[in-house]
Write a protein that holds these residues in place. Structure first.
Motif, mmCIF file in Angstrom:
data_model
loop_
_atom_site.group_PDB
_atom_site.id
_atom_site.type_symbol
_atom_site.label_atom_id
_atom_site.label_comp_id
_atom_site.label_asym_id
_atom_site.label_seq_id
_atom_site.Cartn_x
_atom_site.Cartn_y
_atom_site.Cartn_z
ATOM 1 N N THR A 205 2.180 -11.548 -14.893
ATOM 2 C CA THR A 205 1.626 -11.782 -16.224
ATOM 3 C C THR A 205 0.380 -10.934 -16.454
ATOM 4 O OG1 THR A 205 2.440 -14.068 -16.175
ATOM 5 C CG2 THR A 205 0.750 -13.544 -17.800
ATOM 6 N N ILE A 206 -0.493 -10.914 -15.465
ATOM 7 C CA ILE A 206 -1.745 -10.161 -15.595
ATOM 8 C C ILE A 206 -1.477 -8.669 -15.674
ATOM 9 C CG2 ILE A 206 -3.887 -9.549 -14.396
ATOM 10 C CD1 ILE A 206 -3.863 -12.432 -13.262
ATOM 11 N N LYS A 207 -0.628 -8.164 -14.784
ATOM 12 C CA LYS A 207 -0.331 -6.730 -14.786
ATOM 13 C C LYS A 207 0.412 -6.316 -16.047
ATOM 14 C CE LYS A 207 -2.126 -5.129 -10.975
ATOM 15 N NZ LYS A 207 -3.118 -4.021 -10.975
ATOM 16 N N GLY A 208 1.196 -7.225 -16.619
ATOM 17 C CA GLY A 208 1.876 -6.921 -17.864
ATOM 18 C C GLY A 208 0.918 -6.791 -19.032
ATOM 19 N N LEU A 209 -0.182 -7.542 -18.995
ATOM 20 C CA LEU A 209 -1.176 -7.490 -20.061
ATOM 21 C C LEU A 209 -2.210 -6.390 -19.831
ATOM 22 C CD1 LEU A 209 -1.793 -11.322 -20.536
ATOM 23 C CD2 LEU A 209 -0.594 -9.790 -22.118
ATOM 24 N N CYS A 210 -2.531 -6.132 -18.566
ATOM 25 C CA CYS A 210 -3.559 -5.134 -18.238
ATOM 26 C C CYS A 210 -3.242 -4.541 -16.875
ATOM 27 C CB CYS A 210 -4.947 -5.779 -18.257
ATOM 28 S SG CYS A 210 -6.308 -4.639 -17.969
ATOM 29 N N ALA A 211 -2.507 -3.439 -16.881
ATOM 30 C CA ALA A 211 -2.017 -2.859 -15.629
ATOM 31 C C ALA A 211 -3.133 -2.277 -14.774
ATOM 32 C CB ALA A 211 -0.982 -1.768 -15.940
ATOM 33 N N GLN A 212 -4.256 -1.879 -15.384
ATOM 34 C CA GLN A 212 -5.289 -1.178 -14.627
ATOM 35 C C GLN A 212 -6.266 -2.096 -13.902
ATOM 36 O OE1 GLN A 212 -5.072 -1.226 -17.895
ATOM 37 N NE2 GLN A 212 -7.065 -1.547 -18.880
ATOM 38 N N VAL A 213 -6.271 -3.396 -14.215
ATOM 39 C CA VAL A 213 -7.225 -4.286 -13.567
ATOM 40 C C VAL A 213 -6.833 -4.492 -12.106
ATOM 41 C CG1 VAL A 213 -6.009 -6.427 -14.173
ATOM 42 C CG2 VAL A 213 -8.474 -6.461 -13.814
ATOM 43 N N LYS A 214 -7.831 -4.537 -11.218
ATOM 44 C CA LYS A 214 -7.573 -4.726 -9.795
ATOM 45 C C LYS A 214 -7.284 -6.196 -9.515
ATOM 46 C CE LYS A 214 -9.377 -3.939 -5.151
ATOM 47 N NZ LYS A 214 -10.475 -3.415 -4.322
ATOM 48 N N CYS A 215 -6.152 -6.458 -8.847
ATOM 49 C CA CYS A 215 -5.739 -7.828 -8.558
ATOM 50 C C CYS A 215 -5.660 -8.069 -7.054
ATOM 51 C CB CYS A 215 -4.380 -8.130 -9.184
ATOM 52 S SG CYS A 215 -4.400 -8.223 -10.981
ATOM 53 N N ILE A 216 -6.301 -9.132 -6.609
ATOM 54 C CA ILE A 216 -6.257 -9.571 -5.217
ATOM 55 C C ILE A 216 -5.517 -10.904 -5.186
ATOM 56 C CG2 ILE A 216 -7.630 -10.139 -3.171
ATOM 57 C CD1 ILE A 216 -9.953 -8.575 -4.554
ATOM 58 N N VAL A 217 -4.484 -11.005 -4.353
ATOM 59 C CA VAL A 217 -3.617 -12.180 -4.354
ATOM 60 C C VAL A 217 -3.589 -12.824 -2.976
ATOM 61 C CG1 VAL A 217 -1.333 -13.059 -4.940
ATOM 62 C CG2 VAL A 217 -2.180 -11.007 -6.058
ATOM 63 N N GLU A 218 -3.737 -14.146 -2.950
ATOM 64 C CA GLU A 218 -3.587 -14.897 -1.699
ATOM 65 C C GLU A 218 -2.122 -15.301 -1.551
ATOM 66 O OE1 GLU A 218 -5.220 -18.923 0.563
ATOM 67 O OE2 GLU A 218 -5.531 -18.664 -1.597
ATOM 68 N N ILE A 219 -1.506 -14.888 -0.446
ATOM 69 C CA ILE A 219 -0.108 -15.202 -0.160
ATOM 70 C C ILE A 219 -0.037 -16.005 1.134
ATOM 71 C CG2 ILE A 219 2.136 -14.209 0.443
ATOM 72 C CD1 ILE A 219 1.491 -13.944 -2.484
ATOM 73 N N LEU A 220 0.799 -17.059 1.126
ATOM 74 C CA LEU A 220 0.884 -17.947 2.279
ATOM 75 C C LEU A 220 2.003 -17.571 3.244
ATOM 76 C CD1 LEU A 220 0.343 -21.371 0.442
ATOM 77 C CD2 LEU A 220 -1.373 -19.907 1.534
ATOM 78 N N THR A 221 3.120 -17.096 2.730
ATOM 79 C CA THR A 221 4.259 -16.763 3.581
ATOM 80 C C THR A 221 4.367 -15.246 3.739
ATOM 81 O OG1 THR A 221 5.743 -16.768 1.663
ATOM 82 C CG2 THR A 221 5.520 -18.812 2.889
ATOM 83 N N ALA A 222 4.642 -14.802 4.946
ATOM 84 C CA ALA A 222 4.697 -13.374 5.239
ATOM 85 C C ALA A 222 5.814 -12.676 4.461
ATOM 86 C CB ALA A 222 4.885 -13.159 6.740
ATOM 87 N N ASP A 223 6.915 -13.390 4.198
ATOM 88 C CA ASP A 223 8.053 -12.781 3.511
ATOM 89 C C ASP A 223 7.724 -12.363 2.081
ATOM 90 O OD1 ASP A 223 9.526 -13.189 5.761
ATOM 91 O OD2 ASP A 223 10.495 -15.034 5.048
ATOM 92 N N GLN A 224 6.737 -13.019 1.475
ATOM 93 C CA GLN A 224 6.427 -12.745 0.071
ATOM 94 C C GLN A 224 5.354 -11.673 -0.111
ATOM 95 O OE1 GLN A 224 8.308 -13.920 -2.341
ATOM 96 N NE2 GLN A 224 9.468 -14.920 -0.681
ATOM 97 N N VAL A 225 4.830 -11.139 0.983
ATOM 98 C CA VAL A 225 3.803 -10.093 0.879
ATOM 99 C C VAL A 225 4.374 -8.869 0.186
ATOM 100 C CG1 VAL A 225 2.357 -8.498 2.182
ATOM 101 C CG2 VAL A 225 2.501 -10.898 2.867
ATOM 102 N N ILE A 226 5.571 -8.457 0.568
ATOM 103 C CA ILE A 226 6.186 -7.276 -0.020
ATOM 104 C C ILE A 226 6.459 -7.473 -1.504
ATOM 105 C CG2 ILE A 226 8.505 -8.024 0.635
ATOM 106 C CD1 ILE A 226 7.165 -4.399 0.433
ATOM 107 N N ASN A 227 6.833 -8.704 -1.883
ATOM 108 C CA ASN A 227 7.081 -8.991 -3.301
ATOM 109 C C ASN A 227 5.787 -8.944 -4.112
ATOM 110 O OD1 ASN A 227 9.862 -9.315 -3.050
ATOM 111 N ND2 ASN A 227 9.654 -11.480 -2.476
ATOM 112 N N ALA A 228 4.690 -9.410 -3.515
ATOM 113 C CA ALA A 228 3.398 -9.339 -4.194
ATOM 114 C C ALA A 228 2.985 -7.888 -4.417
ATOM 115 C CB ALA A 228 2.339 -10.081 -3.383
ATOM 116 N N LEU A 229 3.230 -7.041 -3.417
ATOM 117 C CA LEU A 229 2.915 -5.619 -3.563
ATOM 118 C C LEU A 229 3.813 -4.962 -4.608
ATOM 119 C CD1 LEU A 229 2.409 -4.709 0.209
ATOM 120 C CD2 LEU A 229 0.632 -4.938 -1.542
#
Length: 328
Positions: A205-229
């Motif tokens: 949602t954030i990247k769709g509204l403002c692609a240039q803003v830097k986003c830091i995301v907390e991920i709990l499961t290792a499998d979802q790290v690649i999806n967050a990237l």
């Protein structure tokens, strides 16, 4: 034409309408009393002054009507003017209280630039906000959360917005286009996979509204790290992995908490990365360490592309595109 003016008047805020009516009453009665008793009220300004003082119930007594029609005018002014003045200040007070309640309850959009947006209220975000607001020159923080009823932080540097982080309307209220960074924290109240899905949805949602803003995301499961990237995360924090590192260290250090103590000492320090100056290209790691120590910086490693090298050999040479990792 009169209908258009009347409609435009009705569209004005209630506070403005009452104020305009009060001004009209003051002008009308002030001009009227001047023409009724020109000797007592030598100028129109004197008449308006008397009208305002009378309607506000102050009553200095410096101007007093003496004729029958003058006193009759004063009676009408008291009956009409006092009600308008009382309504104005009552509406003003009610508007101020309503505005304050809306601000505290997270219903007021944020307007600013260079702010940090933190999504999700938990112990991690509480600790982070406490540290960010305790420095000498704090940055403005926008806290977004759907579970809170009011702003949990009593600081003028924290603006609270109530809502879901994956809803466009909520993100737009945070003035995302002019934000510096966004931190999305994981909701540990949900299943870990579900929490990660919510975080990634918020990121999209954030990247769709403002692609240039830097986003830091907390991920709990290792499998979802690649999806967050893939969703556009600039940095992913694997909090469970960090916790396991502490646990393993505690098991191997006989319970003396060495790593925890080191991290605690570094809490007030800031890890940063800076680009290599042209004059530093070709220098050894040891020489670079000594130069930075003289400037009160502690060099701990080098970031070269995707690789991070901590405490390399003393002869390790600095290259053009390296990033220096250091503590201040």
């Amino acid at each position: 034409m009169p209908d258009r003016v009347y409609i435009s008047f009705l569209r004005l805020p209630l506070l403005v309408r009452i104020l305009l009516l009060a001004i009209l009453v003051f002008l009308t009665f002030g001009i009227t009393i001047h023409f009724l008793e020109p000797d007592t009220f030598p100028s129109i300004f004197d008449g308006i002054w008397w009208a305002i003082i009378t309607a506000s119930t102050v009553g200095y007594g410096d101007y007093v009507p003496h004729s029958f029609f003058g006193r009759l005018t004063a009676l009408f002014l008291i009956l009409l003017g006092v009600g308008l003045v009382s309504s104005y200040f009552g509406t003003l007070a009610a508007a101020a209280v309503t505005k304050q309640d809306a601000f505290s309850e997270g219903r007021i959009p944020f307007k600013g630039t260079g702010h940090i947006i933190i999504i999700g209220w938990n112990e991690r975000s509480r600790e982070l906000i406490g540290k960010l607001t305790s420095v000498k020159f704090p940055e403005m923080i926008v806290l977004i959360d759907e579970t809170l009823e009011a702003n949990p932080v009593k600081s003028r540097f924290v603006h609270f917005i109530k809502g879901k982080g994956h809803v466009d309307e909520t993100i737009i209220k945070s003035d995302i286009q002019r934000a510096e960074k966004v931190l999305i924290t994981a909701d540990r109240g949900n299943d870990e996979l579900q929490a990660d899905m919510n975080s990634i949805l918020t990121l999209l949602t954030i990247k769709g509204l403002c692609a240039q803003v830097k986003c830091i995301v907390e991920i709990l499961t290792a499998d979802q790290v690649i999806n967050a990237l893939r969703a556009g995360a600039d940095e992913v924090i694997q909090s469970n992995k960090l916790t396991s590192v502490f646990m393993v260290n505690s098991l191997h250090s006989n319970g003396d908490g060495l790593l925890s103590n080191v991290v605690h000492q570094l809490q007030e320090s800031r890890l940063m990365d800076i680009g290599v100056k042209e004059a530093d290209i070709g220098k050894g790691f040891r020489e670079m360490c000594q130069e930075l120590l003289n400037k009160d910086f502690l060099l701990i490693g080098i970031k070269r592309g995707e690789e991070t090298i901590l405490n390399p050999a003393h002869s390790f040479q600095i290259e053009e595109n390296d990033q220096l990792l250091l503590f201040k």
